[in-house]
Write a protein that holds these residues in place. Sequence first.
Motif, mmCIF file in Angstrom:
data_model
loop_
_atom_site.group_PDB
_atom_site.id
_atom_site.type_symbol
_atom_site.label_atom_id
_atom_site.label_comp_id
_atom_site.label_asym_id
_atom_site.label_seq_id
_atom_site.Cartn_x
_atom_site.Cartn_y
_atom_site.Cartn_z
ATOM 1 N N THR A 21 0.842 -1.193 -0.142
ATOM 2 C CA THR A 21 0.135 -0.018 0.203
ATOM 3 C C THR A 21 0.850 1.094 -0.118
ATOM 4 O O THR A 21 1.740 1.269 0.660
ATOM 5 C CB THR A 21 -1.044 -0.017 1.187
ATOM 6 O OG1 THR A 21 -1.828 -1.139 1.362
ATOM 7 C CG2 THR A 21 -1.955 1.185 1.341
ATOM 8 N N THR A 33 0.847 8.583 -9.870
ATOM 9 C CA THR A 33 -0.142 7.557 -9.466
ATOM 10 C C THR A 33 -0.238 6.399 -10.544
ATOM 11 O O THR A 33 -0.497 5.217 -9.971
ATOM 12 C CB THR A 33 -1.664 8.247 -9.512
ATOM 13 O OG1 THR A 33 -1.722 9.498 -8.650
ATOM 14 C CG2 THR A 33 -2.691 7.345 -8.932
ATOM 15 N N ALA A 37 0.393 2.618 -9.341
ATOM 16 C CA ALA A 37 -0.583 1.430 -9.349
ATOM 17 C C ALA A 37 -0.054 0.402 -9.977
ATOM 18 O O ALA A 37 -0.247 -0.891 -9.883
ATOM 19 C CB ALA A 37 -1.748 1.955 -10.363
ATOM 20 N N ARG A 43 -3.011 -6.687 -6.466
ATOM 21 C CA ARG A 43 -3.236 -6.974 -5.052
ATOM 22 C C ARG A 43 -3.081 -5.759 -4.103
ATOM 23 O O ARG A 43 -3.025 -5.906 -2.909
ATOM 24 C CB ARG A 43 -2.499 -8.104 -4.564
ATOM 25 C CG ARG A 43 -3.106 -9.499 -5.391
ATOM 26 C CD ARG A 43 -2.265 -10.507 -4.939
ATOM 27 N NE ARG A 43 -0.865 -10.660 -5.342
ATOM 28 C CZ ARG A 43 0.121 -10.426 -4.316
ATOM 29 N NH1 ARG A 43 -0.096 -10.355 -3.001
ATOM 30 N NH2 ARG A 43 1.535 -10.284 -4.774
ATOM 31 N N GLY A 44 -2.318 -4.678 -4.629
ATOM 32 C CA GLY A 44 -1.967 -3.608 -3.716
ATOM 33 C C GLY A 44 -2.943 -2.544 -3.851
ATOM 34 O O GLY A 44 -4.136 -2.652 -4.464
ATOM 35 N N ARG A 45 -2.568 -1.345 -3.310
ATOM 36 C CA ARG A 45 -3.644 -0.269 -3.146
ATOM 37 C C ARG A 45 -2.688 1.011 -2.966
ATOM 38 O O ARG A 45 -1.765 1.452 -2.385
ATOM 39 C CB ARG A 45 -4.075 -0.445 -1.715
ATOM 40 C CG ARG A 45 -5.289 0.762 -1.380
ATOM 41 C CD ARG A 45 -6.556 0.614 -1.326
ATOM 42 N NE ARG A 45 -7.090 -0.429 -2.256
ATOM 43 C CZ ARG A 45 -8.066 -0.071 -3.442
ATOM 44 N NH1 ARG A 45 -8.051 1.024 -3.924
ATOM 45 N NH2 ARG A 45 -8.327 -1.453 -4.060
ATOM 46 N N TYR A 47 -3.427 5.203 -2.485
ATOM 47 C CA TYR A 47 -4.297 6.467 -2.055
ATOM 48 C C TYR A 47 -3.775 7.507 -2.816
ATOM 49 O O TYR A 47 -2.646 8.084 -2.591
ATOM 50 C CB TYR A 47 -4.304 6.582 -0.633
ATOM 51 C CG TYR A 47 -4.881 5.268 0.034
ATOM 52 C CD1 TYR A 47 -6.231 5.256 0.436
ATOM 53 C CD2 TYR A 47 -4.261 4.221 0.768
ATOM 54 C CE1 TYR A 47 -6.730 4.148 0.833
ATOM 55 C CE2 TYR A 47 -4.671 3.291 1.404
ATOM 56 C CZ TYR A 47 -6.153 3.139 1.465
ATOM 57 O OH TYR A 47 -6.835 1.941 2.062
ATOM 58 N N SER A 69 -8.702 -0.357 -10.568
ATOM 59 C CA SER A 69 -9.262 -1.050 -9.258
ATOM 60 C C SER A 69 -8.425 -0.886 -8.014
ATOM 61 O O SER A 69 -8.805 -1.231 -7.037
ATOM 62 C CB SER A 69 -9.476 -2.535 -9.620
ATOM 63 O OG SER A 69 -8.049 -3.283 -9.647
ATOM 64 N N GLN A 70 -7.007 -0.587 -8.216
ATOM 65 C CA GLN A 70 -6.165 -0.524 -6.922
ATOM 66 C C GLN A 70 -5.927 0.916 -6.748
ATOM 67 O O GLN A 70 -5.102 1.146 -5.619
ATOM 68 C CB GLN A 70 -4.823 -1.309 -7.316
ATOM 69 C CG GLN A 70 -3.800 -0.790 -8.324
ATOM 70 C CD GLN A 70 -4.134 -1.799 -9.318
ATOM 71 O OE1 GLN A 70 -5.321 -2.367 -9.643
ATOM 72 N NE2 GLN A 70 -3.256 -1.909 -10.250
ATOM 73 N N VAL A 71 -6.582 2.025 -7.280
ATOM 74 C CA VAL A 71 -6.655 3.368 -6.723
ATOM 75 C C VAL A 71 -7.758 3.856 -6.066
ATOM 76 O O VAL A 71 -8.757 3.501 -6.236
ATOM 77 C CB VAL A 71 -6.288 4.148 -7.976
ATOM 78 C CG1 VAL A 71 -6.180 5.531 -7.570
ATOM 79 C CG2 VAL A 71 -5.147 3.584 -8.660
ATOM 80 N N THR A 72 -7.462 4.367 -4.750
ATOM 81 C CA THR A 72 -8.660 4.891 -4.103
ATOM 82 C C THR A 72 -8.350 6.558 -4.211
ATOM 83 O O THR A 72 -7.324 6.816 -3.887
ATOM 84 C CB THR A 72 -8.508 4.457 -2.759
ATOM 85 O OG1 THR A 72 -8.572 3.155 -2.335
ATOM 86 C CG2 THR A 72 -9.837 5.417 -1.822
ATOM 87 N N GLN A 89 -4.167 1.191 8.011
ATOM 88 C CA GLN A 89 -3.063 1.233 7.319
ATOM 89 C C GLN A 89 -1.980 2.005 7.819
ATOM 90 O O GLN A 89 -0.844 2.065 7.316
ATOM 91 C CB GLN A 89 -3.510 2.034 5.906
ATOM 92 C CG GLN A 89 -4.788 1.239 5.142
ATOM 93 C CD GLN A 89 -4.352 -0.190 4.615
ATOM 94 O OE1 GLN A 89 -3.016 -0.383 4.524
ATOM 95 N NE2 GLN A 89 -5.050 -0.947 4.417
#
Length: 188
Positions: A21, A33, A37, A43-45, A47, A69-72, A89
């Motif tokens: 993360t 970003t 990503a 499988r990661g994230r 932010y 899918s892995q970005v917030t 986190q």
Amino acid sequence: MPPVTAQAHDVIRSVVRPGETVIDATAGNGHDTRFLAQLVGPRGRVYAIDLQPLALQRAQETMPAEGQSQVTWIEGDHARLLELIPEPQHGQIAAVMFNLGYLPGAHKAIVTTSVTTRAAVEAALAVLRPGGVITIIAYTGHAGGAEEASALDELLTGLSPSMYDIERGPIDPAKIHPPRLSVIRKCD
Ligand SMILES: C[S@@+](CC[C@H](N)C(=O)[O-])C[C@H]1O[C@@H](n2cnc3c(N)ncnc32)[C@H](O)[C@@H]1O
């Protein structure tokens, strides 16, 4: 000399593993970003934080489908990083990237400042995992940039050497206001 953004990517690449993360504290046009990503994988994230909706819109529009899918995406002030990042986190973050200044091609009044940057870097230190890294690119050519760079220097100089390793990237002698990379590594 490689561009400062490439220098920062090299540092991050040497630390971050797939599934981890990470935080892009200044999403801007989304270059960092997208890089993050791809690095952490599905499988990661990541932010991705930015103060202005225009930046988040540009960053989202240019994110390839396999990275979405892995970005917030978080619209907010990175000085409030501790509130913006979910508490579970905290202490787990492998890397935080800062590329300071204003959004290229947008209003220069929306810009990182000595006050918000100081608060954000202090918060980033608190969420970093042992062995994790923070990269900060600072610019001095715009109003407030020199003040921000010197506040950052003061903060880095005051960090405990037993807890953090500090590195500074080279200064490009060919530039009048060369951007500068600072790297903070949290000791294991
Ligand atoms: C130089 S740009 C970032 C470029 C970006 N990393 C990229 O790869 O395209 C700086 C960004 O910081 C954002 N920013 C300024 N102050 C901020 C704050 N207090 N919190 C979060 N973002 C901020 C600006 O809106 C701008 O988009």
